[in-house]
Design an enzyme around this catalytic site. Structure first.
Site, PDB file in Angstrom:
ATOM      1  NE  ARG A 116     -10.783 -43.461  -6.640  1.00 13.89           N
ATOM      2  CZ  ARG A 116     -10.873 -42.190  -6.215  1.00 13.89           C
ATOM      3  NH1 ARG A 116     -11.901 -41.445  -6.570  1.00 13.89           N
ATOM      4  NH2 ARG A 116      -9.931 -41.677  -5.451  1.00 13.89           N
ATOM      5  CG  HIS A 162     -12.456 -45.271  -2.397  1.00  8.42           C
ATOM      6  ND1 HIS A 162     -11.955 -43.989  -2.477  1.00  8.42           N
ATOM      7  CD2 HIS A 162     -11.523 -46.064  -2.986  1.00  8.42           C
ATOM      8  CE1 HIS A 162     -10.768 -44.013  -3.092  1.00  8.42           C
ATOM      9  NE2 HIS A 162     -10.506 -45.260  -3.420  1.00  8.42           N
ATOM     10  CG  ASN A 172     -13.372 -41.015  -0.528  1.00  2.93           C
ATOM     11  OD1 ASN A 172     -12.936 -41.802  -1.361  1.00  2.93           O
ATOM     12  ND2 ASN A 172     -13.865 -41.412   0.638  1.00  2.93           N
ATOM     13  CG  HIS A 182      -6.009 -48.736 -11.001  1.00  2.00           C
ATOM     14  ND1 HIS A 182      -4.951 -48.448 -10.176  1.00  2.00           N
ATOM     15  CD2 HIS A 182      -7.121 -48.325 -10.332  1.00  2.00           C
ATOM     16  CE1 HIS A 182      -5.400 -47.888  -9.060  1.00  2.00           C
ATOM     17  NE2 HIS A 182      -6.710 -47.806  -9.124  1.00  2.00           N
TER      18      HIS A 182
END
Length: 300
Positions: free
Chosen positions: A43, A47, A75, A175
């Site tokens: 992740r 990001h 975040n 995911h």
């Protein structure tokens, strides 16, 4: 210093062949200690890349001049893995004898090694990214896709980054790993109609209407295993996030979700290809940016 204008998997082969094995060692140890860390490192790369490219801007702490991305809405109190990145940086610099491997490359390789450690596919990571000297909380707030988006907005969000519908579905398959906080799926379990009722009830048990914002639920039934269960879940209306279920809700991505749900090989191959594509978003190369000595701070 190693300088190049385009990324290449062999970027560190001559200057520091020990770099990649060192990254792998630290990632494997971190994932052994806590399986969830693999999802967190994956992740972190996502990001990072969605905010002005894969330039390690996400690692910069707040200063008078750095508007840290760490406190942006997507975040704040949820992005993690910074200590592992610090540990990797210190190990790699020790192996190489100096600071030669960028923080941006460390994040990209750590994401790949995390996926492999949890049973997923491997891929050659193009290398040679350099580190940003700025960060943007505003861009993080605007460009990282929130979990309540519908399909057209998700497609648009990814398109802005040069990623297509296949990339969207494949990368959402990340995911298959990890957990989400109650605040990200509360609205879905209480208000969405395209949700299996038993699944909704189970999730409500650990995510009340009020409070419990940081309570965790797994994004698929096997959150520490890279498999196709994320997609089979969507077929039975058990996507945890609104944005997950949006991929299988009568829209143009339904067929790809169906395919991935029964074909792990196909998902794994597409996932690896899309990860390379995501890792290639707007890198700083050549003499742009810098090679940070401390991943949390711009060099002085």
């Amino acid at each position: 210093m190693a300088l190049s204008d385009s990324l290449s998997p062999s970027f560190y082969n001559h200057v520091c062949p020990q770099a990649l094995p060192a990254i792998k060692r630290v990632v494997e140890a971190a994932v052994r200690k806590e399986r969830r860390m693999g999802a967190s490192l994956l992740r972190l790369h996502f990001h990072d890349c969605f905010v002005n490219g894969c330039d390690a801007s996400i690692l910069l702490d707040k200063t008078a001049t750095i508007d840290s991305e760490k406190t942006a809405i997507p975040n704040n109190n949820s992005i993690r893995g910074f200590d592992v990145i610090d540990k990797i940086k210190s190990e790699v610099d020790k192996c190489c004898g100096r600071s030669i491997v960028s923080c941006a490359d460390i994040v990209a390789v750590a994401a790949r090694d995390s996926v492999v450690a949890l049973g997923g596919p491997t891929w050659e990571v193009p290398l040679g990214r350099r580190d940003a000297t700025t960060a943007s909380r505003t861009t993080a707030n605007n460009d990282i896709p929130p979990p309540f988006l519908d399909l057209p907005a998700l497609i648009n969000n990814f398109k802005k980054q040069g990623l297509d519908e296949k990339d969207l579905v494949a990368l959402s398959g990340g995911h298959t790993l990890g957990f989400a906080q109650c605040s990200t799926f509360r609205n879905r379990i209480y208000n969405d109609t395209n949700i299996e009722s038993t699944f909704a009830s189970q999730r409500k048990a650990n995510c009340p209407r009020n409070g419990g914002n940081t309570n965790l639920a797994p994004l698929d039934p096997t959150p520490a295993l890279f498999d196709s269960k994320y997609f089979s879940n969507l077929l039975s209306k058990k996507g945890l996030l609104h944005s997950d279920q949006a991929l299988f809700n009568g829209g143009q991505t339904d067929n790809l979700v169906k395919k991935y749900s029964t074909n792990l090989g196909s998902f794994s191959k597409d996932f690896a290809e899309s990860m390379i594509k995501m890792g290639n978003i707007k890198p700083l190369t050549g003499n742009q940016g810098q090679i940070r000595v401390n991943c949390r701070k711009v060099n002085v």
